[in-house]
Each structure stands twice: as structure tokens, then as C-alpha cells.
Design a protein around this motif. Sequence first.
Motif, PDB file in Angstrom:
ATOM      1  N   HIS A  66      -6.046  -5.685   9.603  1.00  0.00           N
ATOM      2  CA  HIS A  66      -5.762  -6.609  10.709  1.00  0.00           C
ATOM      3  C   HIS A  66      -4.944  -7.804  10.227  1.00  0.00           C
ATOM      4  O   HIS A  66      -4.025  -8.260  10.914  1.00  0.00           O
ATOM      5  N   ASP A  67      -5.283  -8.292   9.031  1.00  0.00           N
ATOM      6  CA  ASP A  67      -4.545  -9.434   8.477  1.00  0.00           C
ATOM      7  C   ASP A  67      -3.083  -9.072   8.226  1.00  0.00           C
ATOM      8  O   ASP A  67      -2.172  -9.853   8.534  1.00  0.00           O
ATOM      9  N   VAL A  68      -2.844  -7.901   7.657  1.00  0.00           N
ATOM     10  CA  VAL A  68      -1.472  -7.478   7.361  1.00  0.00           C
ATOM     11  C   VAL A  68      -0.680  -7.272   8.648  1.00  0.00           C
ATOM     12  O   VAL A  68       0.484  -7.675   8.754  1.00  0.00           O
ATOM     13  N   LEU A  69      -1.317  -6.657   9.634  1.00  0.00           N
ATOM     14  CA  LEU A  69      -0.609  -6.319  10.871  1.00  0.00           C
ATOM     15  C   LEU A  69      -0.210  -7.547  11.688  1.00  0.00           C
ATOM     16  O   LEU A  69       0.680  -7.467  12.536  1.00  0.00           O
ATOM     17  N   GLU A  70      -0.847  -8.679  11.431  1.00  0.00           N
ATOM     18  CA  GLU A  70      -0.438  -9.911  12.111  1.00  0.00           C
ATOM     19  C   GLU A  70       1.009 -10.266  11.766  1.00  0.00           C
ATOM     20  O   GLU A  70       1.752 -10.800  12.588  1.00  0.00           O
ATOM     21  N   ASN A  71       1.402  -9.980  10.514  1.00  0.00           N
ATOM     22  CA  ASN A  71       2.757 -10.297  10.061  1.00  0.00           C
ATOM     23  C   ASN A  71       3.684  -9.087  10.026  1.00  0.00           C
ATOM     24  O   ASN A  71       4.905  -9.243  10.032  1.00  0.00           O
ATOM     25  N   ALA A  72       3.085  -7.892   9.965  1.00  0.00           N
ATOM     26  CA  ALA A  72       3.899  -6.671   9.891  1.00  0.00           C
ATOM     27  C   ALA A  72       3.280  -5.600  10.790  1.00  0.00           C
ATOM     28  O   ALA A  72       2.733  -4.606  10.309  1.00  0.00           O
ATOM     29  N   PRO A  73       3.371  -5.791  12.109  1.00  0.00           N
ATOM     30  CA  PRO A  73       2.674  -4.900  13.049  1.00  0.00           C
ATOM     31  C   PRO A  73       3.156  -3.450  13.021  1.00  0.00           C
ATOM     32  O   PRO A  73       2.420  -2.552  13.431  1.00  0.00           O
ATOM     33  N   ASP A  74       4.380  -3.221  12.520  1.00  0.00           N
ATOM     34  CA  ASP A  74       4.924  -1.866  12.522  1.00  0.00           C
ATOM     35  C   ASP A  74       4.908  -1.222  11.136  1.00  0.00           C
ATOM     36  O   ASP A  74       5.627  -0.254  10.888  1.00  0.00           O
ATOM     37  N   ASP A  75       4.087  -1.740  10.257  1.00  0.00           N
ATOM     38  CA  ASP A  75       3.974  -1.139   8.921  1.00  0.00           C
ATOM     39  C   ASP A  75       3.271   0.214   9.052  1.00  0.00           C
ATOM     40  O   ASP A  75       2.096   0.278   9.433  1.00  0.00           O
ATOM     41  N   PHE A  76       3.965   1.283   8.748  1.00  0.00           N
ATOM     42  CA  PHE A  76       3.424   2.630   8.959  1.00  0.00           C
ATOM     43  C   PHE A  76       2.177   2.873   8.117  1.00  0.00           C
ATOM     44  O   PHE A  76       1.170   3.393   8.619  1.00  0.00           O
ATOM     45  N   ASP A  77       2.250   2.515   6.838  1.00  0.00           N
ATOM     46  CA  ASP A  77       1.130   2.799   5.934  1.00  0.00           C
ATOM     47  C   ASP A  77      -0.146   2.091   6.372  1.00  0.00           C
ATOM     48  O   ASP A  77      -1.243   2.660   6.295  1.00  0.00           O
ATOM     49  N   VAL A  78      -0.007   0.860   6.826  1.00  0.00           N
ATOM     50  CA  VAL A  78      -1.186   0.099   7.256  1.00  0.00           C
ATOM     51  C   VAL A  78      -1.765   0.692   8.536  1.00  0.00           C
ATOM     52  O   VAL A  78      -2.984   0.839   8.665  1.00  0.00           O
ATOM     53  N   ASN A  79      -0.907   1.036   9.478  1.00  0.00           N
ATOM     54  CA  ASN A  79      -1.395   1.677  10.705  1.00  0.00           C
ATOM     55  C   ASN A  79      -2.066   3.010  10.404  1.00  0.00           C
ATOM     56  O   ASN A  79      -3.055   3.380  11.055  1.00  0.00           O
ATOM     57  N   LEU A  80      -1.538   3.726   9.419  1.00  0.00           N
ATOM     58  CA  LEU A  80      -2.151   4.996   9.015  1.00  0.00           C
ATOM     59  C   LEU A  80      -3.544   4.771   8.452  1.00  0.00           C
ATOM     60  O   LEU A  80      -4.498   5.474   8.811  1.00  0.00           O
ATOM     61  N   LEU A  81      -3.679   3.781   7.582  1.00  0.00           N
ATOM     62  CA  LEU A  81      -4.992   3.478   7.014  1.00  0.00           C
ATOM     63  C   LEU A  81      -5.960   2.959   8.069  1.00  0.00           C
ATOM     64  O   LEU A  81      -7.171   3.211   7.988  1.00  0.00           O
ATOM     65  N   MET A  82      -5.460   2.239   9.053  1.00  0.00           N
ATOM     66  CA  MET A  82      -6.312   1.767  10.151  1.00  0.00           C
ATOM     67  C   MET A  82      -6.857   2.951  10.941  1.00  0.00           C
ATOM     68  O   MET A  82      -8.068   3.037  11.218  1.00  0.00           O
ATOM     69  N   ALA A  83      -5.970   3.882  11.300  1.00  0.00           N
ATOM     70  CA  ALA A  83      -6.407   5.062  12.050  1.00  0.00           C
ATOM     71  C   ALA A  83      -7.400   5.878  11.241  1.00  0.00           C
ATOM     72  O   ALA A  83      -8.443   6.304  11.756  1.00  0.00           O
ATOM     73  N   TYR A  87       1.953  -7.295   0.588  1.00  0.00           N
ATOM     74  CA  TYR A  87       1.888  -6.223  -0.406  1.00  0.00           C
ATOM     75  C   TYR A  87       0.544  -6.244  -1.124  1.00  0.00           C
ATOM     76  O   TYR A  87      -0.082  -5.201  -1.347  1.00  0.00           O
ATOM     77  N   SER A  88       0.104  -7.434  -1.481  1.00  0.00           N
ATOM     78  CA  SER A  88      -1.187  -7.583  -2.162  1.00  0.00           C
ATOM     79  C   SER A  88      -2.336  -7.110  -1.273  1.00  0.00           C
ATOM     80  O   SER A  88      -3.246  -6.407  -1.728  1.00  0.00           O
ATOM     81  N   GLN A  89      -2.285  -7.496   0.006  1.00  0.00           N
ATOM     82  CA  GLN A  89      -3.340  -7.096   0.944  1.00  0.00           C
ATOM     83  C   GLN A  89      -3.321  -5.587   1.194  1.00  0.00           C
ATOM     84  O   GLN A  89      -4.372  -4.968   1.353  1.00  0.00           O
ATOM     85  N   LYS A  90      -2.107  -5.003   1.216  1.00  0.00           N
ATOM     86  CA  LYS A  90      -2.003  -3.552   1.383  1.00  0.00           C
ATOM     87  C   LYS A  90      -2.652  -2.828   0.214  1.00  0.00           C
ATOM     88  O   LYS A  90      -3.342  -1.825   0.402  1.00  0.00           O
ATOM     89  N   LYS A  91      -2.452  -3.343  -0.994  1.00  0.00           N
ATOM     90  CA  LYS A  91      -3.076  -2.736  -2.174  1.00  0.00           C
ATOM     91  C   LYS A  91      -4.596  -2.845  -2.084  1.00  0.00           C
ATOM     92  O   LYS A  91      -5.315  -1.891  -2.396  1.00  0.00           O
ATOM     93  N   GLU A  92      -5.072  -4.006  -1.654  1.00  0.00           N
ATOM     94  CA  GLU A  92      -6.516  -4.202  -1.497  1.00  0.00           C
ATOM     95  C   GLU A  92      -7.062  -3.275  -0.415  1.00  0.00           C
ATOM     96  O   GLU A  92      -8.159  -2.713  -0.556  1.00  0.00           O
ATOM     97  N   MET A  93      -6.312  -3.131   0.652  1.00  0.00           N
ATOM     98  CA  MET A  93      -6.729  -2.256   1.752  1.00  0.00           C
ATOM     99  C   MET A  93      -6.836  -0.808   1.285  1.00  0.00           C
ATOM    100  O   MET A  93      -7.826  -0.118   1.578  1.00  0.00           O
ATOM    101  N   ALA A  94      -5.828  -0.343   0.554  1.00  0.00           N
ATOM    102  CA  ALA A  94      -5.835   1.027   0.040  1.00  0.00           C
ATOM    103  C   ALA A  94      -7.000   1.242  -0.918  1.00  0.00           C
ATOM    104  O   ALA A  94      -7.646   2.296  -0.912  1.00  0.00           O
ATOM    105  N   ALA A  95      -7.293   0.223  -1.734  1.00  0.00           N
ATOM    106  CA  ALA A  95      -8.404   0.315  -2.685  1.00  0.00           C
ATOM    107  C   ALA A  95      -9.743   0.396  -1.952  1.00  0.00           C
ATOM    108  O   ALA A  95     -10.624   1.174  -2.320  1.00  0.00           O
ATOM    109  N   ALA A  96      -9.879  -0.415  -0.900  1.00  0.00           N
ATOM    110  CA  ALA A  96     -11.114  -0.395  -0.100  1.00  0.00           C
ATOM    111  C   ALA A  96     -11.299   0.961   0.568  1.00  0.00           C
ATOM    112  O   ALA A  96     -12.403   1.501   0.607  1.00  0.00           O
TER     113      ALA A  96
END
Length: 345
Positions: free
Chosen positions: A40-57, A17-26
Motif C-alpha cells: 500500500h505504501d509503494v502504490l501511493e507513489n507508484a500505483p501502476d507498478d506491475f510487480d507490486v500489484n502482483l504481490l498484492m493480488a 525500491y527498498s520497500q519493494k524488496k521488503e515486500m518481496a521478502a515478507a
Amino acid sequence: MKKILFILGLTCSVLCYSQKKEMAAAFKTKNYTEAISLGHDVLENAPDDFDVNLLMAASYNSLGDFHKSIFYAKKLETLADNNERKSWALMQLMTVNYGLGNKEASKKYYDKVKSIKLSEKTMAELNTLQSWLGLDDFYKQWNTVETEDLIFHFENSVNEKTRNRISESRQKAFTKINEFFGAKLPKKIDFFVWGSNNVYNEYLKHNLGFTLANYCVSHNRLNQTAGHEIAHNISFWQGNKGKITTMLINEGIGVCFDMNENDKLEAAQQAYKKSPIDIKKIWTENQKIDSEILYSVSGAFVQFLIQYDKNKFIELNNNQTYENAKKIYGNEIDTLIQDFTNKLH
């Protein structure tokens, strides 16, 4: 053992959750490289997190790295479990295909998004993208002229003589500018020409001209210089992906390569007389100042740096910050700033 596993899982959730907040801020501050690293760090533990994959794309799209973006964009489509998420997934597929030059595929995804009942936020995003990228049916009746490196889209009020003049001069500008940068663009520049000299465009809800360099798109007034927006596209695609830009250097590139035959230094001197500025402060703080002053001074400053050492400037283009200039030029950059400022008096 179960308690230990629970605690480990909880720790992972808090960390993610903390890394997702940092990712969104970046991402919000356009630090896309940092956003991707965190993702990439978040997806190692939560590969199917929609929000993170969206921010990656979205981050890879913003960098123009469409071949990496499409992996996450396709993954989003499989993860989308409601209309809101499906719409965001389809928009990423729409934009990544546009960036790759697959316009037919991009238009199909655009049509798919339109068929979904969208939230107000998603609709606003879609309206901006479809108008800026030229996917809307609004552009169907525009006149198209294609040259070696550009696809021109002319509003109907622009007559044939003007269309020919603009397409010829802008193609010449592209060739000349890229002789300097040696960039390889992923597709031809979609160059939209609006049939007026008005700065603010009601349809686009944006001032003209402007460029979306990662998608090789520019929107232009009739009276704009031949090279300014083209230079933004080309300089973006020179060198490494993930450019860090500053107002001083980036706008300076546009002015330096605008293809006007005016004396850049003289124009800067006139602007400086009206409003003396501290170039180092503007550069280090990325300050926003009056565009008339910024454009004139920055254009001459970029020209000055290029004349001093072309290769060092090409290196600076990848990371346009003052801090990077210190690495490239050493302490000499402060001397160069002072020498240039002396020329303005």
C-alpha cells in the motif's frame, strides 16, 4: 526548482525500491499481512507498478481475501505489457476466481494462460496450480460426488462402495468439526481422493495428504483419517483472515479433530517415550521434528488446551505463536505446558 523535484523523485525511487524488496521478502516468508502493508505504501507513489500489484493480488489470495485480491488481479491484466506479465496476471485471475467458487471463469483463465508461450518459471507455477486445484483435463474422467459442504473428486480406481463410505464419513466429520469452530467457508471443499495409500504422489509431485486451506482444497490417500485435512480447512476460515500458524498448533488441530476414536494422550505418551521433546522450544522456534512424534504430541496438546478453555483456544487459533499464547493465557501458559509434559512421562 527542477533540481529539487529531481532529487525528490530520486529519493522516492530509492524508497520505493527498498520497500519493494521488503515486500518481496515478507511475501517469501509468508508474512502476507506485512507484504500488503508495504505494498500500500509503494502504490501511493507508484500505483501502476506491475510487480507490486502482483504481490498484492498474490498476498490477498494467500490470505483467502479474494474480494480484495480481484481488484489487483483485474488491474494486472490492464498493466501487462508482454506475454510474461500477461501470464502472471491471468494466473492471478484464475486463482482468485477459483477461490470465489467461480470455477468456470477460473478454467477460462487457465485456458488463456495455456495459449501463451510461457517461460520455464511460469510454466512450472502453472503446472503446480492446475494439478493442485484440479483444473487440468487429467481430472475430467474422475468421479464426482457432492454433499452439503464438500465436492469429492475420486480417482477412477476408487469403487462406488468406497466413494459412498468416504463421502458420507467426511461430510459427518465436517459437520462435527464445524460445530466447534463455527467457520464460514467461501466455497465447498474440493476433496480429491487418490486411489492408493502411497504417500508420495508422482503426478502432484507432493506427499499426500495436504491441504490448500485458502482455496478450500485437500488431496488425500485412501487410508487417511476422516477429519484431519477437513480440520485444516475449517480452522483456517475460523476468525480473522491472515492467520499466523505454527507446526505444533496447526498439526495438533488436524490430529485432535481427525475423528479417530483413539486415546490421544496415550498416543502422545508412546511417542514421547521414543523421543522426549521440549514442547516450549518446538513451539517458540517452530522446529520441524519427526512427523510421527509431532503429530501424536501436538494432537494431545491441542486437546489438552481445548479442555482447559475452549474460548482461549479459539482465540489462539487466529495467531498460533507462543508469544500470542502468552498474551491470551498470561504466565499460565508455561504452567500448562509443564502440566501437559508431566502427563507424558
